[in-house]
Design an enzyme around this catalytic site. Structure first.
Site, mmCIF file in Angstrom:
data_model
loop_
_atom_site.group_PDB
_atom_site.id
_atom_site.type_symbol
_atom_site.label_atom_id
_atom_site.label_comp_id
_atom_site.label_asym_id
_atom_site.label_seq_id
_atom_site.Cartn_x
_atom_site.Cartn_y
_atom_site.Cartn_z
ATOM 1 N N LYS A 175 0.848 -1.202 0.000
ATOM 2 C CA LYS A 175 0.000 0.000 0.000
ATOM 3 C C LYS A 175 0.877 1.244 0.000
ATOM 4 O O LYS A 175 1.091 1.874 1.042
ATOM 5 C CB LYS A 175 -0.946 -0.062 1.212
ATOM 6 C CG LYS A 175 -2.278 0.631 0.942
ATOM 7 C CD LYS A 175 -3.349 0.131 1.869
ATOM 8 C CE LYS A 175 -4.550 1.041 1.900
ATOM 9 N NZ LYS A 175 -5.258 1.176 0.632
ATOM 10 N N GLU A 211 -7.497 -6.117 -10.242
ATOM 11 C CA GLU A 211 -8.400 -5.547 -9.246
ATOM 12 C C GLU A 211 -9.052 -4.296 -9.779
ATOM 13 O O GLU A 211 -8.869 -3.915 -10.933
ATOM 14 C CB GLU A 211 -7.718 -5.331 -7.891
ATOM 15 C CG GLU A 211 -6.597 -4.351 -7.878
ATOM 16 C CD GLU A 211 -5.951 -4.236 -6.494
ATOM 17 O OE1 GLU A 211 -6.606 -4.445 -5.472
ATOM 18 O OE2 GLU A 211 -4.756 -3.909 -6.469
#
Ligand code: PLP
Ligand code: COI
Length: 331
Positions: A175, A211
């Site tokens: 992230k 995704e």
């Protein structure tokens, strides 16, 4: 209430210097002062997390899967050579910042929650490409509503082939801010075309679903919960929770590459994440190939997605027993 920034009373901070983390500091400033040569500004040494606090019917505040966010932050830090933040220090800081901003945790009935945004940046000055020697870890919070329009209602999504978000051996599984910068053009294109968000295919073969913007993808077919296995997607804590809940409901779980054509066979599909919770998918269009995969024929969320959504929210708000030990109740 939408998913926007609302100022709150306090944030918490911790500085890493001389090889160790210092004391937790409380701040009411929304600004940070840093060196213009800080590595976060030039070489992208920046990691963040996203989690939520929920106010229950009993007025108590619950944190969802805090230690999993702490552990994912550690793996992100490893990936870009930043020092790990100990899980206990992370947890103490989350608890502190939520308690200090208790008046901003939305009431139970609102369906809203308090979004918690931890971030770590390299603050040490460098001109050559090297990791910093000093870091700042901050957690701020903001009350939020749904991330995608309409909350739990179906939305249209679009596959963008023109831009990749992350390479197979790149940083997609961590992230870090750079992944989101890489996705801004695809995200803008999707919005300009009238879609809720963009979908990425695997960057190598452009064959498999990776995704969706800031969320993982899952689909339901033949009593099976199917979700992509890929080295370039973020390991979503929401997705992991849904896999467990689906298993509890008697569904089979498959984590495997999902070829784009398979989209036409799914009974239900959704985007899932902390911000998105579950955002059911009406259709996924392939913009460049001019194809459309309609998933929800009647435009409504499917029964299994609805059950998963209700079960997840019930655990988060404390309406049902927390049988997997995911929730930390604040005192
Ligand atoms: N994928 C990306 C790229 C994200 O930014 C997020 C949000 O955190 C997710 C997936 C969902 O992850 P999680 O469920 O842990 O919030
Ligand atoms: C989250 O779901 O927590 C996210 O980080 C999404 C965010 C990039 C808005």
């Amino acid at each position: 209430m939408s998913f926007g920034y609302i100022p709150t009373d306090y944030n918490v901070r911790c500085y890493y210097k001389n090889g160790k983390w210092g004391e937790i500091e409380i701040s009411s400033s929304e600004s940070i002062n840093m060196h213009m040569a800080a590595t976060c500004l030039h070489y992208g040494q920046e990691a963040f997390e996203g989690m939520k606090a929920f106010r229950g019917k009993d007025d108590k505040v619950r944190l969802f899967r805090m230690s999993d966010n702490a552990k994912r932050l550690q793996s992100t830090c490893d990936a870009i050579l930043m020092p790990q933040m100990p899980v206990d220090l992370f947890s103490d800081m989350v608890k502190k910042v939520v308690k200090l901003n208790d008046r901003f945790v939305p009431p139970y009935d609102s369906g809203a929650s308090l979004y918690i945004r931890p971030l770590m940046i390299g603050t040490g000055a460098r001109i050559g490409v090297h990791p910093a020697d000093e870091y700042l870890f901050i957690i701020f919070v903001s009350p939020v509503g749904p991330y995608f329009p309409g909350g739990f209602s179906t939305n249209p999504y679009v596959i963008i082939r023109e831009y990749d978000r992350a390479a197979p051996l790149g940083t997609g599984a961590f992230k870090i801010g750079g992944n989101y910068a890489a996705g801004l053009r695809a995200n803008k294109l999707a919005h300009d075309l009238g879609y809720s968000s963009e979908f990425y295919l695997d960057a190598k073969e452009k064959k498999y679903i990776d995704e969706c913007g800031a969320a993982n993808f899952f689909a339901i077919k033949d009593n099976t919960y199917i979700t992509p296995k890929s080295s370039s997607i973020l390991p979503s804590i929401t997705n992991r929770s849904l896999m467990q809940l689906a298993e509890d409901m008697g569904l089979k779980i498959e984590r495997r590459p999902i070829p784009e054509e398979e989209l036409s066979t799914f009974e239900e599909a959704g985007a899932c994440g902390t911000a998105a919770v579950i955002s059911p998918i009406r259709c996924i269009d392939d913009y460049e190939l001019k194809k459309s995969y309609v998933i929800s024929k009647d435009g409504k969320p499917g029964p299994i997605s609805t059950k998963l959504y209700n079960e997840l929210r019930s655990i988060q708000y404390g309406d049902v027993a927390d049988k997997h030990g995911w929730v930390t109740v604040l005192d």
